[in-house]
Design a protein around this motif. Sequence first.
Motif, PDB file in Angstrom:
ATOM      1  N   MET A   1      -7.120   5.585   4.377  1.00  0.00           N
ATOM      2  CA  MET A   1      -6.350   5.206   5.563  1.00  0.00           C
ATOM      3  C   MET A   1      -5.185   4.319   5.145  1.00  0.00           C
ATOM      4  SD  MET A   1      -8.457   5.783   8.465  1.00  0.00           S
ATOM      5  CE  MET A   1      -9.981   6.685   8.473  1.00  0.00           C
ATOM      6  N   ALA A   2      -4.112   4.419   5.821  1.00  0.00           N
ATOM      7  CA  ALA A   2      -2.921   3.725   5.331  1.00  0.00           C
ATOM      8  C   ALA A   2      -2.091   3.139   6.454  1.00  0.00           C
ATOM      9  CB  ALA A   2      -2.068   4.703   4.535  1.00  0.00           C
ATOM     10  N   THR A   3      -1.469   2.050   6.162  1.00  0.00           N
ATOM     11  CA  THR A   3      -0.421   1.542   7.047  1.00  0.00           C
ATOM     12  C   THR A   3       0.760   1.178   6.172  1.00  0.00           C
ATOM     13  OG1 THR A   3      -0.959  -0.802   6.874  1.00  0.00           O
ATOM     14  CG2 THR A   3      -2.156   0.446   8.527  1.00  0.00           C
ATOM     15  N   ALA A   4       1.951   1.359   6.685  1.00  0.00           N
ATOM     16  CA  ALA A   4       3.110   0.972   5.890  1.00  0.00           C
ATOM     17  C   ALA A   4       3.238  -0.537   5.916  1.00  0.00           C
ATOM     18  CB  ALA A   4       4.368   1.613   6.453  1.00  0.00           C
ATOM     19  N   ALA A   5       3.635  -1.105   4.808  1.00  0.00           N
ATOM     20  CA  ALA A   5       3.715  -2.564   4.712  1.00  0.00           C
ATOM     21  C   ALA A   5       5.122  -3.064   4.932  1.00  0.00           C
ATOM     22  CB  ALA A   5       3.241  -2.994   3.338  1.00  0.00           C
ATOM     23  N   GLY A   6       5.238  -4.314   5.271  1.00  0.00           N
ATOM     24  CA  GLY A   6       6.543  -4.960   5.266  1.00  0.00           C
ATOM     25  C   GLY A   6       7.236  -4.964   6.603  1.00  0.00           C
ATOM     26  N   ASN A   7       8.256  -5.777   6.709  1.00  0.00           N
ATOM     27  CA  ASN A   7       9.036  -5.909   7.928  1.00  0.00           C
ATOM     28  C   ASN A   7      10.490  -5.702   7.550  1.00  0.00           C
ATOM     29  OD1 ASN A   7       9.034  -6.390  10.627  1.00  0.00           O
ATOM     30  ND2 ASN A   7       7.870  -8.286  10.439  1.00  0.00           N
ATOM     31  N   GLY A   8      11.217  -4.887   8.264  1.00  0.00           N
ATOM     32  CA  GLY A   8      12.576  -4.592   7.855  1.00  0.00           C
ATOM     33  C   GLY A   8      12.543  -3.606   6.713  1.00  0.00           C
ATOM     34  N   ALA A   9      13.705  -3.208   6.237  1.00  0.00           N
ATOM     35  CA  ALA A   9      13.771  -2.200   5.190  1.00  0.00           C
ATOM     36  C   ALA A   9      13.192  -2.745   3.901  1.00  0.00           C
ATOM     37  CB  ALA A   9      15.210  -1.781   4.977  1.00  0.00           C
ATOM     38  N   SER A  10      12.401  -1.943   3.228  1.00  0.00           N
ATOM     39  CA  SER A  10      11.796  -2.414   1.990  1.00  0.00           C
ATOM     40  C   SER A  10      11.855  -1.320   0.951  1.00  0.00           C
ATOM     41  CB  SER A  10      10.344  -2.814   2.245  1.00  0.00           C
ATOM     42  OG  SER A  10       9.460  -1.825   1.780  1.00  0.00           O
ATOM     43  N   ALA A  11      12.009  -1.722  -0.293  1.00  0.00           N
ATOM     44  CA  ALA A  11      12.007  -0.730  -1.357  1.00  0.00           C
ATOM     45  C   ALA A  11      10.587  -0.524  -1.866  1.00  0.00           C
ATOM     46  CB  ALA A  11      12.916  -1.191  -2.489  1.00  0.00           C
ATOM     47  N   GLY A  12       9.616  -1.210  -1.266  1.00  0.00           N
ATOM     48  CA  GLY A  12       8.246  -1.206  -1.774  1.00  0.00           C
ATOM     49  C   GLY A  12       7.417  -0.044  -1.291  1.00  0.00           C
ATOM     50  N   ALA A  13       6.164  -0.039  -1.671  1.00  0.00           N
ATOM     51  CA  ALA A  13       5.256   1.046  -1.312  1.00  0.00           C
ATOM     52  C   ALA A  13       4.414   0.630  -0.115  1.00  0.00           C
ATOM     53  CB  ALA A  13       4.379   1.376  -2.501  1.00  0.00           C
ATOM     54  N   ALA A  14       3.594   1.553   0.355  1.00  0.00           N
ATOM     55  CA  ALA A  14       2.757   1.289   1.518  1.00  0.00           C
ATOM     56  C   ALA A  14       1.466   0.591   1.102  1.00  0.00           C
ATOM     57  CB  ALA A  14       2.441   2.604   2.203  1.00  0.00           C
ATOM     58  N   ALA A  15       0.922  -0.220   2.005  1.00  0.00           N
ATOM     59  CA  ALA A  15      -0.388  -0.833   1.782  1.00  0.00           C
ATOM     60  C   ALA A  15      -1.447   0.075   2.414  1.00  0.00           C
ATOM     61  CB  ALA A  15      -0.433  -2.202   2.446  1.00  0.00           C
ATOM     62  N   THR A  16      -2.605   0.142   1.816  1.00  0.00           N
ATOM     63  CA  THR A  16      -3.632   1.017   2.382  1.00  0.00           C
ATOM     64  C   THR A  16      -4.902   0.234   2.673  1.00  0.00           C
ATOM     65  OG1 THR A  16      -4.562   1.613   0.249  1.00  0.00           O
ATOM     66  CG2 THR A  16      -2.767   2.973   1.047  1.00  0.00           C
ATOM     67  N   ILE A  17      -5.600   0.656   3.714  1.00  0.00           N
ATOM     68  CA  ILE A  17      -6.917   0.099   4.026  1.00  0.00           C
ATOM     69  C   ILE A  17      -7.898   1.264   3.949  1.00  0.00           C
ATOM     70  CG2 ILE A  17      -8.383  -0.944   5.803  1.00  0.00           C
ATOM     71  CD1 ILE A  17      -5.869  -2.167   7.031  1.00  0.00           C
ATOM     72  N   ASP A  18      -8.826   1.203   3.006  1.00  0.00           N
ATOM     73  CA  ASP A  18      -9.813   2.274   2.888  1.00  0.00           C
ATOM     74  C   ASP A  18     -11.047   1.906   3.700  1.00  0.00           C
ATOM     75  OD1 ASP A  18      -8.317   3.907   1.166  1.00  0.00           O
ATOM     76  OD2 ASP A  18      -8.765   2.539  -0.492  1.00  0.00           O
ATOM     77  N   GLY A  19     -11.805   2.920   4.058  1.00  0.00           N
ATOM     78  CA  GLY A  19     -13.090   2.672   4.697  1.00  0.00           C
ATOM     79  C   GLY A  19     -13.014   2.545   6.203  1.00  0.00           C
ATOM     80  N   GLY A  20     -11.890   2.840   6.795  1.00  0.00           N
ATOM     81  CA  GLY A  20     -11.837   2.884   8.253  1.00  0.00           C
ATOM     82  C   GLY A  20     -10.941   1.834   8.843  1.00  0.00           C
ATOM     83  N   ILE A  21      -9.877   2.273   9.498  1.00  0.00           N
ATOM     84  CA  ILE A  21      -8.951   1.347  10.146  1.00  0.00           C
ATOM     85  C   ILE A  21      -9.164   1.439  11.653  1.00  0.00           C
ATOM     86  CG2 ILE A  21      -7.063   3.064  10.148  1.00  0.00           C
ATOM     87  CD1 ILE A  21      -5.088   0.780   9.952  1.00  0.00           C
ATOM     88  N   GLY A  22      -9.101   0.297  12.292  1.00  0.00           N
ATOM     89  CA  GLY A  22      -9.182   0.268  13.747  1.00  0.00           C
ATOM     90  C   GLY A  22      -7.908  -0.334  14.296  1.00  0.00           C
ATOM     91  N   VAL A  23      -7.414   0.258  15.372  1.00  0.00           N
ATOM     92  CA  VAL A  23      -6.214  -0.276  16.012  1.00  0.00           C
ATOM     93  C   VAL A  23      -6.503  -0.406  17.500  1.00  0.00           C
ATOM     94  CG1 VAL A  23      -3.738   0.039  16.431  1.00  0.00           C
ATOM     95  CG2 VAL A  23      -4.753   0.932  14.329  1.00  0.00           C
ATOM     96  N   ALA A  24      -6.188  -1.562  18.063  1.00  0.00           N
ATOM     97  CA  ALA A  24      -6.386  -1.766  19.506  1.00  0.00           C
ATOM     98  C   ALA A  24      -5.067  -2.198  20.115  1.00  0.00           C
ATOM     99  CB  ALA A  24      -7.443  -2.841  19.734  1.00  0.00           C
ATOM    100  N   TRP A  25      -4.846  -1.751  21.360  1.00  0.00           N
ATOM    101  CA  TRP A  25      -3.583  -2.115  22.015  1.00  0.00           C
ATOM    102  C   TRP A  25      -3.795  -2.379  23.492  1.00  0.00           C
ATOM    103  CZ3 TRP A  25      -4.383   2.608  19.513  1.00  0.00           C
ATOM    104  CH2 TRP A  25      -4.560   3.722  20.335  1.00  0.00           C
ATOM    105  N   HIS A  26      -2.834  -3.123  24.060  1.00  0.00           N
ATOM    106  CA  HIS A  26      -2.830  -3.433  25.483  1.00  0.00           C
ATOM    107  C   HIS A  26      -2.414  -2.209  26.290  1.00  0.00           C
ATOM    108  CE1 HIS A  26      -3.443  -7.718  25.384  1.00  0.00           C
ATOM    109  NE2 HIS A  26      -2.415  -7.943  24.600  1.00  0.00           N
ATOM    110  N   ASP A  27      -2.569  -2.277  27.603  1.00  0.00           N
ATOM    111  CA  ASP A  27      -2.125  -1.198  28.482  1.00  0.00           C
ATOM    112  C   ASP A  27      -0.627  -0.945  28.359  1.00  0.00           C
ATOM    113  OD1 ASP A  27      -4.621  -0.743  29.386  1.00  0.00           O
ATOM    114  OD2 ASP A  27      -4.406  -1.903  31.250  1.00  0.00           O
TER     115      ASP A  27
END
Length: 394
Positions: A1-27
């Motif tokens: 599972m992966a999420t892109a890292a950083g804020n604004g333009a970046s020359a870097g790579a993505a950060a990953t979370i293995d083993g299950g990512i959960g995302v929760a959001w407001h209405d």
Amino acid sequence: MATAAGNGASAGAAATIDGGIGVAWHDDGSIVFAGPVDALPWHPTIGTPERGCLVPGFVDCHTHLPFVGWRADEFEARLRGVSYKELHGGDGGIFRSARLFAAASDDEVLEFSRPLLHEMATHGTTALELKTGYGLSVDQELRAARLARRLAEEARQTCVVTLLAAHAVPAGMSRQEWVRAACTELIPEAGRRRLADAVDVYVEDIAFSIEDLEAIATAAADAALPLRVHADQLGDSGTAAAAARLGARSADHLNHCSPEGVSALAGSATVAALLPASTFFLRGRPAPVRSLRDAGVPIALASDANPGTSPVVSMPEVIAMAAGVYEVPPLEALTATTVNPASVLGLADRLGTIEPGKRADLVLLEETSFAQVPYRPGHDPVVATIVGGELVPP
Ligand code: NIG
Ligand code: FE
């Protein structure tokens, strides 16, 4: 599972979370939690797929929508050896799309463009640029911007409108006459009526010069609109360096960008927006991706969706072409299709990464490895697209 890292333009790579990512959001669609699934603050409502990869929604920072009508016959002619420049010089190309645009009613333009925006959403695009440029007169350009705003209001995606104030020199006018009209009428009027969020210029020997770009950059700054530039696509005109010097948000295409252009971009805040699909369709020279990367220039990848050089609306397809034509590795492509283009569009504070406070724009991919996206071109890897917390219907 992966999420892109950083804020604004970046020359870097993505950060990953293995083993299950959960995302929760407001209405209201804003993320309140993103992290290991075990730490989710409440029970999942959208689903808990057995396998897959959750990434930020794709951000397509360079499209030529709205337009009306395809130009497949020109594509065929190019395969028989007629060049893009020859078609452009002979009443085809941009001029043909401009005639089609002028002849179509507002409804016809919207009816043609709307399904393409939906197709983009089903392929994971959750934010995009809409661009004018097939108007080629002050009135038609303003109409294109108005129609782009209409599409933006209707679309589920976040859309930003760019005024491509100089795309081709209108028939019956000199280059200078059009640039004057663009600077004194079109850009100020679009600014006053809030019809555009940025201004773009096509610098090329068949289009406009760096001098024209400078004049338009001044008019854009006067209207408080950021600059974008079509740079060094068909030949090296030194436009990448000019874009960097003028503080453009992005220099786009860059197929023929010189080493000096790369250095200038490296010393600026200008993002390199690369468009491998148009390179593929024109069988053009690839942009100097390695030099850009080595110099630390942030890279964005976009579709360039248009009827002439890139009839492509799918970002997974773009990512596959970025791998095949530009040798862009998968996780670099992920950064280049999410957080970096969000910064080009001025949206990096709202979207482009999966983190609290940002919009829940998410794409669920069927395989656990993001490499599967470029690995199987033509296969649709998107299981679900979520825009602002809502599932896009198939
Ligand atoms: O980004 N370079 C200029 N504009 C488009 C093509 C427009 C057209 O052929 O209709 C591009 O490739
Ligand atoms: Fe373009």
